[in-house]
Design a protein around this motif. Structure first.
Motif, mmCIF file in Angstrom:
data_model
loop_
_atom_site.group_PDB
_atom_site.id
_atom_site.type_symbol
_atom_site.label_atom_id
_atom_site.label_comp_id
_atom_site.label_asym_id
_atom_site.label_seq_id
_atom_site.Cartn_x
_atom_site.Cartn_y
_atom_site.Cartn_z
ATOM 1 N N GLU A 53 -18.163 -62.172 -12.993
ATOM 2 C CA GLU A 53 -17.022 -61.647 -13.748
ATOM 3 C C GLU A 53 -16.968 -62.221 -15.156
ATOM 4 O OE1 GLU A 53 -13.996 -61.077 -9.909
ATOM 5 O OE2 GLU A 53 -13.654 -62.667 -11.379
ATOM 6 N N LEU A 54 -17.373 -63.465 -15.317
ATOM 7 C CA LEU A 54 -17.316 -64.123 -16.623
ATOM 8 C C LEU A 54 -18.496 -63.769 -17.526
ATOM 9 C CD1 LEU A 54 -16.055 -67.653 -15.500
ATOM 10 C CD2 LEU A 54 -14.785 -65.969 -16.841
ATOM 11 N N GLY A 55 -19.400 -62.950 -17.042
ATOM 12 C CA GLY A 55 -20.523 -62.527 -17.872
ATOM 13 C C GLY A 55 -21.735 -63.422 -17.800
ATOM 14 N N VAL A 56 -21.701 -64.428 -16.912
ATOM 15 C CA VAL A 56 -22.873 -65.273 -16.716
ATOM 16 C C VAL A 56 -23.915 -64.473 -15.933
ATOM 17 C CG1 VAL A 56 -23.731 -67.366 -15.590
ATOM 18 C CG2 VAL A 56 -21.502 -67.380 -16.752
ATOM 19 N N ASN A 57 -25.156 -64.453 -16.414
ATOM 20 C CA ASN A 57 -26.160 -63.659 -15.698
ATOM 21 C C ASN A 57 -27.441 -64.429 -15.404
ATOM 22 O OD1 ASN A 57 -27.148 -63.687 -18.339
ATOM 23 N ND2 ASN A 57 -27.864 -61.563 -18.264
ATOM 24 N N LEU A 58 -27.338 -65.767 -15.379
ATOM 25 C CA LEU A 58 -28.435 -66.618 -14.931
ATOM 26 C C LEU A 58 -27.897 -67.579 -13.882
ATOM 27 C CD1 LEU A 58 -31.278 -67.873 -15.038
ATOM 28 C CD2 LEU A 58 -30.443 -69.335 -16.921
ATOM 29 N N ILE A 59 -28.431 -67.493 -12.674
ATOM 30 C CA ILE A 59 -28.079 -68.416 -11.594
ATOM 31 C C ILE A 59 -29.326 -69.190 -11.221
ATOM 32 C CG2 ILE A 59 -27.327 -68.633 -9.199
ATOM 33 C CD1 ILE A 59 -25.615 -66.151 -9.583
ATOM 34 N N THR A 93 -35.296 -69.835 -9.068
ATOM 35 C CA THR A 93 -35.363 -70.764 -7.951
ATOM 36 C C THR A 93 -36.501 -71.737 -8.193
ATOM 37 O OG1 THR A 93 -35.375 -70.945 -5.529
ATOM 38 C CG2 THR A 93 -36.882 -69.334 -6.507
ATOM 39 N N LYS A 94 -36.644 -72.710 -7.328
ATOM 40 C CA LYS A 94 -37.693 -73.705 -7.525
ATOM 41 C C LYS A 94 -38.319 -74.087 -6.193
ATOM 42 C CE LYS A 94 -34.492 -75.934 -9.500
ATOM 43 N NZ LYS A 94 -33.337 -75.168 -8.939
ATOM 44 N N VAL A 95 -39.583 -74.452 -6.252
ATOM 45 C CA VAL A 95 -40.322 -74.907 -5.077
ATOM 46 C C VAL A 95 -41.103 -76.155 -5.475
ATOM 47 C CG1 VAL A 95 -40.532 -72.592 -4.070
ATOM 48 C CG2 VAL A 95 -42.310 -73.423 -5.615
ATOM 49 N N GLY A 96 -41.537 -76.902 -4.468
ATOM 50 C CA GLY A 96 -42.296 -78.103 -4.765
ATOM 51 C C GLY A 96 -42.124 -79.191 -3.718
ATOM 52 N N VAL A 97 -41.148 -78.981 -2.815
ATOM 53 C CA VAL A 97 -40.879 -79.951 -1.761
ATOM 54 C C VAL A 97 -40.811 -79.223 -0.421
ATOM 55 C CG1 VAL A 97 -39.252 -81.680 -0.900
ATOM 56 C CG2 VAL A 97 -39.563 -81.386 -3.356
ATOM 57 N N VAL A 98 -41.378 -79.830 0.600
ATOM 58 C CA VAL A 98 -41.287 -79.300 1.962
ATOM 59 C C VAL A 98 -40.366 -80.212 2.759
ATOM 60 C CG1 VAL A 98 -42.530 -78.821 4.095
ATOM 61 C CG2 VAL A 98 -43.574 -78.258 1.887
ATOM 62 N N PHE A 99 -39.305 -79.639 3.322
ATOM 63 C CA PHE A 99 -38.369 -80.417 4.131
ATOM 64 C C PHE A 99 -38.707 -80.250 5.609
ATOM 65 C CE2 PHE A 99 -36.097 -80.334 0.197
ATOM 66 C CZ PHE A 99 -35.402 -81.538 0.186
ATOM 67 N N ASN A 100 -38.721 -81.358 6.318
ATOM 68 C CA ASN A 100 -38.997 -81.362 7.751
ATOM 69 C C ASN A 100 -37.696 -81.200 8.535
ATOM 70 O OD1 ASN A 100 -41.812 -81.985 7.317
ATOM 71 N ND2 ASN A 100 -41.146 -84.067 6.806
ATOM 72 N N PRO A 101 -37.790 -80.789 9.809
ATOM 73 C CA PRO A 101 -36.577 -80.594 10.623
ATOM 74 C C PRO A 101 -35.689 -81.832 10.706
ATOM 75 C CG PRO A 101 -38.466 -79.594 11.700
ATOM 76 C CD PRO A 101 -39.003 -80.358 10.527
ATOM 77 N N ASP A 102 -36.272 -83.031 10.590
ATOM 78 C CA ASP A 102 -35.463 -84.248 10.683
ATOM 79 C C ASP A 102 -34.822 -84.646 9.361
ATOM 80 O OD1 ASP A 102 -37.601 -85.161 9.209
ATOM 81 O OD2 ASP A 102 -38.233 -86.698 10.639
ATOM 82 N N VAL A 132 -39.621 -68.542 -10.849
ATOM 83 C CA VAL A 132 -39.877 -69.632 -9.905
ATOM 84 C C VAL A 132 -40.414 -70.829 -10.680
ATOM 85 C CG1 VAL A 132 -41.202 -70.433 -7.906
ATOM 86 C CG2 VAL A 132 -40.364 -68.071 -7.985
ATOM 87 N N TYR A 133 -39.700 -71.958 -10.575
ATOM 88 C CA TYR A 133 -40.177 -73.205 -11.152
ATOM 89 C C TYR A 133 -41.013 -73.961 -10.129
ATOM 90 C CZ TYR A 133 -36.502 -72.984 -14.796
ATOM 91 O OH TYR A 133 -35.688 -72.630 -15.841
ATOM 92 N N LEU A 134 -42.121 -74.536 -10.570
ATOM 93 C CA LEU A 134 -42.804 -75.544 -9.770
ATOM 94 C C LEU A 134 -42.197 -76.887 -10.142
ATOM 95 C CD1 LEU A 134 -44.995 -76.625 -7.881
ATOM 96 C CD2 LEU A 134 -46.498 -76.786 -9.884
ATOM 97 N N ARG A 135 -41.535 -77.517 -9.196
ATOM 98 C CA ARG A 135 -40.959 -78.847 -9.415
ATOM 99 C C ARG A 135 -41.949 -79.884 -8.896
ATOM 100 N NH1 ARG A 135 -35.931 -81.477 -10.273
ATOM 101 N NH2 ARG A 135 -36.366 -83.714 -10.027
ATOM 102 N N ILE A 136 -42.288 -80.861 -9.743
ATOM 103 C CA ILE A 136 -43.186 -81.931 -9.316
ATOM 104 C C ILE A 136 -42.454 -83.264 -9.383
ATOM 105 C CG2 ILE A 136 -45.231 -80.644 -10.038
ATOM 106 C CD1 ILE A 136 -45.426 -82.523 -12.470
ATOM 107 N N GLY A 137 -42.896 -84.230 -8.593
ATOM 108 C CA GLY A 137 -42.246 -85.525 -8.567
ATOM 109 C C GLY A 137 -40.850 -85.442 -7.969
ATOM 110 N N GLU A 138 -40.087 -86.498 -8.177
ATOM 111 C CA GLU A 138 -38.699 -86.503 -7.708
ATOM 112 C C GLU A 138 -37.778 -86.705 -8.907
ATOM 113 O OE1 GLU A 138 -37.760 -88.389 -4.076
ATOM 114 O OE2 GLU A 138 -39.581 -87.690 -3.083
#
Length: 289
Positions: A53-59, A93-102, A132-138
């Motif tokens: 509604e506010l005209g923002v078009n980047l999430i 969006t971004k990728v670069g980390v794999v989360f385990n079930p725990d 899509v961003y590739l995120r490296i490191g922490e």
């Protein structure tokens, strides 16, 4: 100040996507921080509807933005609140980390990229991801670490048509040059804000190359106080808040600068968006330099 002030001038992302330079970060929708107790999902959906509604078009989001119990997830909230998406909405969006079930995690490899991209496609309900961003490191830049295998895998998925544009995150100039030798880079996402300006030379390089520079933690990410008193003084002259002054400073730093402040509150969202209407004076710039 008018909380519905028009966001700052646009940037042509990748030469073909017109976006307002003041966007929205989705990390705080599921919980107050990277991990934590779940927030009310209906509040998150209300924030997202107000974003549009506010005209923002980047999430800016990620499939791994979720509450500690995994019940409330940013991508699901975005899909529930906004799908079918407005034609001008750009979702990064971004990728670069794999989360385990725990709950533990590990750095992703090139072999993980397809699965991570497909998870984002499914959770957002789209056939192609805008950026899509590739995120490296922490939290620190992994100087000397090659991103070629991972970025090359994303470039191949882009060639397949699953991704429109590629970006890189948490990088130095070496990573920047390495990635650009593989495929076009349209955006860089690094830790940068009023009290953290170490990447000014990389920002300048992005500006000269027509590449967006999109800080994560544009307001410091809650890690320490970024206002040394100067933001408060400038804000007072504009009838604004220090947060708004910090965002106005970011946007004034470069025409390539995109700001993606995040919040789980409609009121804070409106405050952030109103910062796009602040025009800093020469006196302001001199004080904030």
């Amino acid at each position: 100040m008018d909380s519905s002030a028009t966001p700052s001038p646009e940037f042509r992302l990748g030469g073909d996507l017109s976006i307002n330079r003041l966007g929205f970060g989705a990390m705080r929708l599921p919980c107050n921080g990277f991990r934590g107790p779940a927030r009310d999902p209906e509040t998150g959906r209300a924030v997202l509807r107000r974003v549009v509604e506010l005209g923002v078009n980047l999430i800016d989001t990620a499939d791994f933005y979720q509450s500690s119990d995994g019940v409330v997830r940013a991508n699901a909230l975005i899909r529930e609140a906004l799908h079918p998406y407005p034609s001008n909405l750009v979702i990064a969006t971004k990728v670069g980390v794999v989360f385990n079930p725990d709950g533990s995690h590990r750095p992703a490899t090139g072999g993980d990229m397809r699965k991570l991209v497909e998870e984002n496609l499914a959770s957002l309900g789209v056939n192609r991801l805008d950026l899509v961003y590739l995120r490296i490191g922490e939290m620190t830049v992994p100087h000397g670490e090659s991103l070629a295998e991972r970025f090359g895998a994303l470039a191949a998925l882009r060639e397949e048509g699953l991704i429109r544009h590629l970006g890189i995150s948490n990088v130095d100039i070496g990573h920047f040059n390495e990635a650009r030798a593989i495929a076009p880079v349209v955006a860089v996402q690094n830790n940068f804000h009023f009290a953290r300006r170490e990447d000014r030379s990389l920002l300048q390089t992005c500006e000269e190359s027509g590449i967006a520079f999109c800080p994560f933690f544009p307001l410091g990410g809650g890690v320490g106080e970024i206002d040394d008193g100067r933001l408060t003084r400038v804000a007072k002259r504009h009838g604004a808040t220090p947060v708004q002054a910090a965002l106005a400073w970011l946007l004034a730093s470069s025409p390539a600068m995109l700001a993606i402040p995040g919040t789980g509150s409609v009121r804070h969202l409106e405050e952030n968006v109103a910062a796009g209407g602040i025009r800093l004076t020469e006196e302001d710039h001199a004080e904030l330099a």
